[in-house]
Design a protein around this motif. Structure first.
Motif, PDB file in Angstrom:
ATOM      1  N   VAL A   1      23.582 -27.464 -44.855  1.00 35.46           N
ATOM      2  CA  VAL A   1      22.152 -27.166 -44.782  1.00 35.46           C
ATOM      3  C   VAL A   1      21.497 -28.380 -44.153  1.00 35.46           C
ATOM      4  N   PHE A   2      20.763 -28.177 -43.051  1.00 32.57           N
ATOM      5  CA  PHE A   2      20.294 -29.362 -42.329  1.00 32.57           C
ATOM      6  C   PHE A   2      19.039 -29.099 -41.516  1.00 32.57           C
ATOM      7  N   ARG A   3      18.361 -30.208 -41.205  1.00 30.22           N
ATOM      8  CA  ARG A   3      17.317 -30.264 -40.189  1.00 30.22           C
ATOM      9  C   ARG A   3      17.761 -31.290 -39.174  1.00 30.22           C
ATOM     10  N   GLY A   4      17.905 -30.839 -37.951  1.00 31.37           N
ATOM     11  CA  GLY A   4      18.335 -31.713 -36.865  1.00 31.37           C
ATOM     12  C   GLY A   4      17.262 -31.811 -35.797  1.00 31.37           C
ATOM     13  N   PRO A   5      17.614 -32.272 -34.599  1.00 39.28           N
ATOM     14  CA  PRO A   5      16.622 -32.457 -33.529  1.00 39.28           C
ATOM     15  C   PRO A   5      15.830 -31.194 -33.198  1.00 39.28           C
ATOM     16  N   VAL A   6      16.485 -30.045 -33.181  1.00 40.55           N
ATOM     17  CA  VAL A   6      15.790 -28.799 -32.833  1.00 40.55           C
ATOM     18  C   VAL A   6      14.752 -28.458 -33.891  1.00 40.55           C
ATOM     19  N   GLU A   7      15.134 -28.548 -35.163  1.00 42.59           N
ATOM     20  CA  GLU A   7      14.221 -28.215 -36.246  1.00 42.59           C
ATOM     21  C   GLU A   7      13.072 -29.221 -36.339  1.00 42.59           C
ATOM     22  N   LEU A   8      13.376 -30.500 -36.124  1.00 42.35           N
ATOM     23  CA  LEU A   8      12.335 -31.527 -36.146  1.00 42.35           C
ATOM     24  C   LEU A   8      11.331 -31.308 -35.023  1.00 42.35           C
ATOM     25  N   ALA A   9      11.829 -30.971 -33.832  1.00 41.35           N
ATOM     26  CA  ALA A   9      10.938 -30.746 -32.692  1.00 41.35           C
ATOM     27  C   ALA A   9      10.043 -29.539 -32.929  1.00 41.35           C
ATOM     28  N   SER A  10      10.586 -28.511 -33.556  1.00 44.46           N
ATOM     29  CA  SER A  10       9.797 -27.319 -33.833  1.00 44.46           C
ATOM     30  C   SER A  10       8.640 -27.635 -34.770  1.00 44.46           C
ATOM     31  N   PHE A  11       8.896 -28.421 -35.813  1.00 42.05           N
ATOM     32  CA  PHE A  11       7.835 -28.770 -36.745  1.00 42.05           C
ATOM     33  C   PHE A  11       6.834 -29.724 -36.102  1.00 42.05           C
ATOM     34  N   ALA A  12       7.309 -30.666 -35.292  1.00 45.90           N
ATOM     35  CA  ALA A  12       6.413 -31.613 -34.629  1.00 45.90           C
ATOM     36  C   ALA A  12       5.451 -30.895 -33.694  1.00 45.90           C
ATOM     37  N   ALA A  13       5.915 -29.786 -33.117  1.00 43.40           N
ATOM     38  CA  ALA A  13       5.091 -29.059 -32.153  1.00 43.40           C
ATOM     39  C   ALA A  13       4.038 -28.191 -32.824  1.00 43.40           C
ATOM     40  N   GLY A  14       4.344 -27.639 -33.997  1.00 46.79           N
ATOM     41  CA  GLY A  14       3.396 -26.707 -34.591  1.00 46.79           C
ATOM     42  C   GLY A  14       3.213 -26.833 -36.076  1.00 46.79           C
ATOM     43  N   GLY A  15       3.858 -27.799 -36.718  1.00 46.15           N
ATOM     44  CA  GLY A  15       3.774 -27.921 -38.168  1.00 46.15           C
ATOM     45  C   GLY A  15       2.571 -28.718 -38.628  1.00 46.15           C
ATOM     46  N   ASP A  16       2.231 -28.574 -39.900  1.00 37.84           N
ATOM     47  CA  ASP A  16       1.109 -29.277 -40.504  1.00 37.84           C
ATOM     48  C   ASP A  16       1.650 -30.157 -41.623  1.00 37.84           C
ATOM     49  N   THR A  17       1.698 -31.446 -41.393  1.00 42.06           N
ATOM     50  CA  THR A  17       2.289 -32.354 -42.381  1.00 42.06           C
ATOM     51  C   THR A  17       1.511 -32.354 -43.694  1.00 42.06           C
ATOM     52  N   ALA A  18       0.211 -32.031 -43.654  1.00 37.59           N
ATOM     53  CA  ALA A  18      -0.580 -32.011 -44.880  1.00 37.59           C
ATOM     54  C   ALA A  18      -0.106 -30.917 -45.820  1.00 37.59           C
ATOM     55  N   ASN A  19       0.505 -29.870 -45.277  1.00 39.04           N
ATOM     56  CA  ASN A  19       0.989 -28.757 -46.094  1.00 39.04           C
ATOM     57  C   ASN A  19       2.516 -28.706 -46.141  1.00 39.04           C
ATOM     58  N   TRP A  20       3.160 -29.803 -45.825  1.00 38.87           N
ATOM     59  CA  TRP A  20       4.614 -29.877 -45.899  1.00 38.87           C
ATOM     60  C   TRP A  20       5.094 -29.443 -47.282  1.00 38.87           C
ATOM     61  N   PRO A  21       6.161 -28.612 -47.370  1.00 44.96           N
ATOM     62  CA  PRO A  21       7.102 -28.192 -46.322  1.00 44.96           C
ATOM     63  C   PRO A  21       6.791 -26.837 -45.684  1.00 44.96           C
ATOM     64  N   ASP A  22       5.574 -26.307 -45.855  1.00 44.88           N
ATOM     65  CA  ASP A  22       5.268 -25.010 -45.261  1.00 44.88           C
ATOM     66  C   ASP A  22       5.499 -25.048 -43.751  1.00 44.88           C
ATOM     67  N   GLY A  23       6.268 -24.090 -43.266  1.00 49.84           N
ATOM     68  CA  GLY A  23       6.560 -24.013 -41.841  1.00 49.84           C
ATOM     69  C   GLY A  23       7.757 -24.825 -41.389  1.00 49.84           C
ATOM     70  N   ALA A  24       8.425 -25.509 -42.317  1.00 55.62           N
ATOM     71  CA  ALA A  24       9.603 -26.301 -41.945  1.00 55.62           C
ATOM     72  C   ALA A  24      10.793 -25.381 -41.676  1.00 55.62           C
ATOM     73  N   ASP A  25      11.485 -25.638 -40.570  1.00 55.03           N
ATOM     74  CA  ASP A  25      12.698 -24.882 -40.251  1.00 55.03           C
ATOM     75  C   ASP A  25      13.918 -25.644 -40.758  1.00 55.03           C
ATOM     76  N   ILE A  26      14.883 -24.907 -41.261  1.00 52.50           N
ATOM     77  CA  ILE A  26      16.179 -25.474 -41.624  1.00 52.50           C
ATOM     78  C   ILE A  26      17.259 -24.596 -41.019  1.00 52.50           C
ATOM     79  N   ALA A  27      18.441 -25.158 -40.883  1.00 46.35           N
ATOM     80  CA  ALA A  27      19.593 -24.388 -40.408  1.00 46.35           C
ATOM     81  C   ALA A  27      20.662 -24.392 -41.491  1.00 46.35           C
ATOM     82  N   VAL A  28      21.350 -23.281 -41.632  1.00 44.81           N
ATOM     83  CA  VAL A  28      22.444 -23.140 -42.588  1.00 44.81           C
ATOM     84  C   VAL A  28      23.678 -22.675 -41.834  1.00 44.81           C
ATOM     85  N   SER A  29      24.734 -23.475 -41.901  1.00 47.00           N
ATOM     86  CA  SER A  29      26.004 -23.118 -41.268  1.00 47.00           C
ATOM     87  C   SER A  29      27.043 -22.878 -42.337  1.00 47.00           C
TER      88      SER A  29
END
Length: 366
Positions: free
Chosen positions: A243-271
């Motif tokens: 279960v992880f957040r890597g460069p793709v997930e971090l970039a997605s949140f940086a582009a459209g996420g709201d840190t004040a409401n973290w973790p709402d909108g955070a993407d994670i990947a499960v392999s």
């Protein structure tokens, strides 16, 4: 209400009241600490009583051994929980009771109003969603709170009597003498301490996930199961999980996420790598903070999936000593392509709850 857990609760009764609750919220918002009988100075007020063995022996049909009523700001949002998005703070009356031999209290919230606003001598009704009544209140000339009209199924779903056997209903409901309580005024801290018993803080859990896992930092948690474990769990398909957040997930949140409401909108990947031919499946999920866990729905925004996968969910929760718990108690964690025919319906495997260890980011590399 009871303390929240990772396992999804039966919400049938709550759904029956959802529409009513949406309309009631606005009306409740104006009622904060306006009842001078309960709180002459506008401060949070506490009333309670603990019954001794002699009283309980003399009242065999009274289940309640401890009872506290709190008029004020929410005492139930415990440190073990994360603040819920759009949290309804309009409830002003909170009841908690502990029945004989129970280890923890149960509780319910309400909003309290005068029965007749034009009559200063009228009593107080504390209402709940679904047009239910928590209790009726009066304060006597000695400052004691008289609490009456407490329904025996106050902690159960509205349709519990229809859904349960009579024996089970009687087991879970309050007793026939659990009403007409006379509670003593107490310091507000006494009520806060009583409500804290619902979900005691476990020091081993440490900070909640929203604090432990930062919006701009990657993470990797996982577990590899050896042959001995798999032999003892023949219905488990998972050999390895990440279960992880890597460069793709971090970039997605940086582009459209709201840190004040973290973790709402955070993407994670499960392999997940299965024991069947070592097949590996990776799925992206979009998460929301919910109580003491993250609720994550399968997402297609970084996938080529065209089917409806929005109802496929997993839950993340902090574990002891830096671990992470991941679960899907209903359908099991996806170990196949969610758009394949094999993913339809419930997964009949043991791939439902995992205790994951923190790992270096390289262990979660694609």
């Amino acid at each position: 209400m009871t303390s929240r857990t990772m396992v999804a609760r039966t919400m049938a009764g709550a759904l029956l009241c959802a529409a009513l609750a949406a309309f009631a919220g606005a009306a409740r918002a104006d009622n904060a600490l306006s009842l001078k009988e309960l709180s002459p100075n506008g401060a949070d007020a506490c009333f309670g009583r603990i019954y001794d063995a002699a009283h309980l022996k003399a009242h065999p049909h009274q289940k309640v051994a401890r009872i506290f009523f709190y008029y004020g700001h929410d005492p139930v949002s415990r440190p073990n929980e994360e603040p819920a998005a759009n949290q309804d703070t309009s409830y002003t009356g909170f009841l908690t009771t502990t029945v004989r031999d129970a280890k923890k209290p149960e509780w319910a919230g309400s909003w309290c109003n005068k029965n007749d606003p034009s009559d200063p001598t009228s009593g107080i009704r504390c209402g709940m969603d679904c047009d239910r009544t928590l209790a009726s209140l009066k304060v006597d000339d000695k400052g004691k709170l008289l609490l009456s009209g407490l329904s025996p199924d106050i902690y159960l779903d509205p349709d519990a009597s229809d859904q349960m056997s009579k024996a089970e209903y009687n087991r879970q409901a309050l007793g026939s003498e659990d009403d007409n309580f006379k509670l003593d005024p107490m310091p507000a801290d006494s009520c806060k301490a009583e409500f804290a018993r619902i979900d005691p803080i476990d020091p081993a859990l440490g900070d909640p996930l929203r604090v432990r896992l930062k919006p701009d930092q990657p993470f990797c948690f996982g577990r590899d199961y050896d042959d001995a474990h798999l032999k003892s769990h023949p219905s488990q398909l998972t050999r390895s999980i990440r279960v992880f957040r890597g460069p793709v997930e971090l970039a997605s949140f940086a582009a459209g996420g709201d840190t004040a409401n973290w973790p709402d909108g955070a993407d994670i990947a499960v392999s997940v790598t299965t024991r069947q031919k070592g097949a590996k499946v990776t799925q992206t999920y979009s998460c929301q903070g919910e109580a003491d866990q993250w609720r994550c729905s399968a997402s297609s925004k970084m996938s080529d999936f065209s089917c409806d996968i929005s109802q496929k969910e997993i839950f993340l929760k902090r574990g002891a000593n830096g671990t992470m718990m991941m679960a899907n108690p209903n359908n099991a964690v996806a170990v196949v392509d969610l758009c394949s025919k094999a993913a339809h319906g419930k997964t009949k495997s043991d791939d439902k709850v995992y205790r994951l260890q923190p790992m270096p980011q390289s262990a979660c590399a694609p």
